[in-house]
Design a protein around this motif. Structure first.
Motif, short mmCIF file in Angstrom:
data_model
loop_
_atom_site.label_atom_id
_atom_site.label_comp_id
_atom_site.label_asym_id
_atom_site.label_seq_id
_atom_site.Cartn_x
_atom_site.Cartn_y
_atom_site.Cartn_z
N GLY A 50 7.98 -0.57 7.78
CA GLY A 50 6.78 -0.79 7.51
C GLY A 50 5.86 -0.75 8.73
O GLY A 50 6.35 -0.42 10.12
N CYS A 51 4.58 -1.31 8.44
CA CYS A 51 3.38 -1.07 9.50
C CYS A 51 3.92 -2.25 10.49
O CYS A 51 4.09 -3.54 10.09
CB CYS A 51 2.11 -1.37 8.90
SG CYS A 51 1.07 -1.67 10.12
N THR A 77 -0.90 -4.96 2.60
CA THR A 77 -0.51 -4.85 1.34
C THR A 77 0.79 -4.66 1.01
O THR A 77 1.51 -4.78 2.03
CB THR A 77 -1.34 -3.66 0.57
OG1 THR A 77 -1.00 -2.41 1.27
CG2 THR A 77 -2.77 -3.69 0.75
N GLU A 78 1.41 -4.59 0.13
CA GLU A 78 2.75 -4.60 -0.29
C GLU A 78 3.37 -3.13 0.25
O GLU A 78 4.58 -3.17 0.98
CB GLU A 78 3.30 -4.46 -1.73
CG GLU A 78 3.40 -5.82 -2.39
CD GLU A 78 4.10 -6.79 -1.67
OE1 GLU A 78 5.32 -6.39 -1.21
OE2 GLU A 78 3.82 -7.89 -1.30
N LYS A 119 4.33 -3.02 3.92
CA LYS A 119 5.40 -3.67 4.18
C LYS A 119 6.80 -2.62 4.25
O LYS A 119 7.71 -3.15 4.62
CB LYS A 119 5.74 -4.94 3.26
CG LYS A 119 4.57 -5.90 3.49
CD LYS A 119 4.88 -7.32 2.81
CE LYS A 119 3.89 -8.39 2.78
NZ LYS A 119 4.19 -9.37 1.97
N SER A 120 6.39 -1.56 3.75
CA SER A 120 7.66 -0.66 3.48
C SER A 120 7.15 0.63 4.09
O SER A 120 8.34 1.43 4.44
CB SER A 120 7.37 -0.56 1.91
OG SER A 120 6.66 -0.02 1.45
N GLN A 121 6.17 1.21 4.24
CA GLN A 121 5.66 2.45 4.79
C GLN A 121 5.05 2.21 6.36
O GLN A 121 4.30 1.39 6.55
CB GLN A 121 4.60 2.84 3.99
CG GLN A 121 5.15 3.34 2.41
CD GLN A 121 4.02 3.90 1.74
OE1 GLN A 121 3.43 4.86 2.31
NE2 GLN A 121 3.75 3.66 0.50
N ASN A 176 -4.16 1.18 4.45
CA ASN A 176 -5.42 0.61 3.75
C ASN A 176 -6.58 1.24 3.73
O ASN A 176 -7.27 0.87 5.17
CB ASN A 176 -5.30 -0.76 3.96
CG ASN A 176 -6.18 -1.76 3.06
OD1 ASN A 176 -7.17 -1.07 2.47
ND2 ASN A 176 -5.73 -2.77 2.63
N ASP A 177 -7.18 2.24 3.23
CA ASP A 177 -8.51 2.86 3.43
C ASP A 177 -9.59 1.69 3.43
O ASP A 177 -10.57 1.91 4.15
CB ASP A 177 -8.50 3.67 2.38
CG ASP A 177 -7.88 4.91 2.34
OD1 ASP A 177 -7.10 5.08 3.54
OD2 ASP A 177 -7.69 5.85 1.39
N GLN A 178 -9.38 0.69 2.50
CA GLN A 178 -10.57 -0.37 2.59
C GLN A 178 -10.60 -0.84 4.05
O GLN A 178 -11.72 -1.42 4.44
CB GLN A 178 -10.13 -1.33 1.28
CG GLN A 178 -11.45 -2.13 1.18
CD GLN A 178 -11.07 -3.19 0.33
OE1 GLN A 178 -10.09 -3.03 -0.32
NE2 GLN A 178 -12.19 -4.08 -0.14
#
Length: 320
Positions: free
Chosen positions: A279-280, A290-291, A294-296, A313-315
């Protein structure tokens, strides 16, 4: 394009079957005549990246292209020839100079190795270089311990310029100097760039100084790039949460503006570069995690013209 780094990795073996991922899948490019600033916390891999690009470290994986030619694994004569085009200015101006050699021998070492100048032409070239960096001919016969920190760094710059390189990697060249001297050295580097058409990879902690000298700035975290943009754009409009926190710590000369600014304090632990999870890499300290984070593992993506960010996370990055 003068330099292209593609998916570069540099891992160091640590203990039993463990790897320290100092540089982990970095991609960047530098155009001729440009200054790319590279910033980040201590231990993020900035200097390792520079040393891998110049060939002091053998890359674990990835590709390094110089003027379109693959220079990733050069050996022997090819490596020697490539070294004429790329040189480094080191962080510690005293430790990087041989205390038993005179300034003339230090600057002339590169000329001797590459057999560029001999005899009177060699001495003339050394005097020209001393004059170019603001020193005098009489300094040629002295030893490094006879100079101040700023003068020693000027000697290091003259040594780097001796064989007329196209690219110079500045590895925190001002961090060991007094504040009063730092601006002089940076101004010298700018003048030399204009006069000689040099290209810089400028590695530093001082974000204000990096903004001053750089055309573009890349931000590094745990061996990877998290943001890259034109200098003014990145300093005025940072998008990645890490970059925002980093810039919020930059001191202002105006005390009123400094007190009015909101300081971003990152919570959580910094992951070990030896035991990085999937993940990140910023997930343990990011307030917007976000979830999926943790994986990407996010790749750099262009969210605005010339402005690249590695965030899922675009936001969080304010993307519309």
């Amino acid at each position: 394009m003068l330099l292209e780094v593609k998916n570069l990795k540099k891992y160091f073996p640590v203990g039993h079957k463990k790897l320290l991922r100092a540089v982990d899948d970095v991609t960047l490019s530098i155009e001729k005549g440009e200054t790319l600033g590279l910033v980040g916390e201590s231990g993020c891999g900035k200097s390792t990246l520079g040393r891998t690009v110049i060939g002091l470290y053998e890359p674990t994986d990835g590709q390094i292209l110089f003027e379109g030619k693959d220079v990733t694994h050069l050996k022997g004569k090819e490596r020697k020839e490539f070294s004429k085009n790329i040189q480094m200015i080191f962080q510690d101006p005293y430790a990087s100079l041989n205390p038993r050699m005179t300034v003339s021998d230090i600057i002339g070492e590169g000329l001797d190795i590459h057999k560029i100048y001999k005899g009177e032409a060699r001495q003339k070239r050394i005097f020209e270089l001393l004059d170019l960096v603001g020193l005098s001919q009489e300094h040629a016969s002295r030893f490094p311990h006879e100079f101040s920190g700023g003068q020693r760094q000027r000697i290091g710059i003259a040594r780097a310029l001796a064989i007329e390189p196209k690219l110079i990697i500045c590895d925190e060249p001002i961090s060991a100097l007094d504040v009063s001297i730092q601006a002089q050295v940076v101004n010298l580097l700018e003048d030399l760039q204009k006069e000689l058409g040099l290209t810089y990879l400028f590695i530093a902690h001082d974000l204000a100084m990096v903004e001053h000298i750089s055309d573009r700035i890349a931000v590094m975290y745990l061996g990877a790039l998290v943001e890259m943009a034109p200098a003014e754009e990145l300093m005025r409009n940072p998008l990645h949460p890490y970059t925002k926190a980093l810039l919020s710590a930059v001191p202002f000369a105006d005390p009123v503006a400094s007190r009015a600014r909101r300081r971003i304090k990152l919570e959580g632990e910094v992951p070990s570069p030896i035991a990085i999870q999937g993940g990140c890499k910023f997930q343990t300290r990011c307030p917007h995690c976000t979830e999926s984070c943790k994986s990407q593992n996010p790749a750099l993506k262009e969210v605005r013209p010339g402005h690249f960010v590695a965030c899922l996370n675009d936001q969080a990055i304010g993307e519309t």
